[in-house]
Design an enzyme around this catalytic site. Sequence first.
Site, PDB file in Angstrom:
ATOM      1  N   PRO A   2       0.834  -1.202   0.000  1.00 17.41           N
ATOM      2  CA  PRO A   2       0.000   0.000   0.000  1.00 17.41           C
ATOM      3  C   PRO A   2       0.873   1.258   0.000  1.00 17.41           C
ATOM      4  CG  PRO A   2      -0.782  -1.589   1.613  1.00 17.41           C
ATOM      5  CD  PRO A   2       0.541  -2.087   1.130  1.00 17.41           C
ATOM      6  N   GLU A   3       0.595   2.166  -0.936  1.00 22.40           N
ATOM      7  CA  GLU A   3       1.339   3.416  -1.046  1.00 22.40           C
ATOM      8  C   GLU A   3       0.435   4.568  -0.629  1.00 22.40           C
ATOM      9  OE1 GLU A   3       4.436   3.385  -1.537  1.00 22.40           O
ATOM     10  OE2 GLU A   3       4.853   1.456  -2.481  1.00 22.40           O
TER      11      GLU A   3
END
Length: 271
Positions: A2-3
């Site tokens: 997840p960014e």
Amino acid sequence: MPELPEVEVTRRSFAERIAGATVTGVRLGKPLRWGLGVAPETLIGRRVQAVRRRGKYLLLDLDRGLLLLHLGMSGSLRFDLQMQPAGPHDHFDLETSLGLLRLHDPRRFGAVVHAESQEAPEAVKLLGRLGVEPLDEGFDAAVFHAGLRLRAAPIKQVLLAGELVVGVGNIYASEALFLAGIRPTTRARRIGPARARELHAAVREVLARAVQRGGSSLRDFSNAYGEQGHFQLETMVYDREGLPCRVCGTPIRALRQGQRSTFFCPQCQKA
């Protein structure tokens, strides 16, 4: 992993629903990347005031202290009034008067860390070296270019490092460089002011669009409602090796940079 867009999408999906909740219980599962830092029972009775984001960290502001949450490689959060009993990959439950916040993390690279304030050593250690937020007004094009001139590394590696601008992960770095017409192997200090402005605008545009599309769900990501993102369906170069460029038709190429896959169009990104 997840960014920034995925973390921001997660924040938006439960921030308003948990605001004002009182902590009624804390359950810890298997050890995560970093320990909580306090006895779980000391959090009972504290009130959740707001949920913020700094880079890829979620900050749950309490009336006393805060919790810093990181989703690691494959983590996700759920928030609901009722949930099934915790499974083998559910490693943190925050029980509140408004619902249960649960961290699900199969690889256990995520973390929940308590700090007395954002200036406390525990928080500074995690947040202190993060660059400017790319979606905030403080992300200035001229300052961005000045920072690029001081860095000899390839531009994609500079974006991923997070010290000049935070949260531009692997997918979004490839997409922003395509939009700006810059090859990912170009040395950062070789980028002139005009192209730096184009890259600055591309970073903002790509991240904002990714947030609007609910982030990218390549494997496990979903928001606190359990909904997946859709940005991965419209990428221009990421994960499209061998497929024709959506602009010029040239086959997309891939290379390895810092043990990460990089995708680019050799025609649209000549230098």
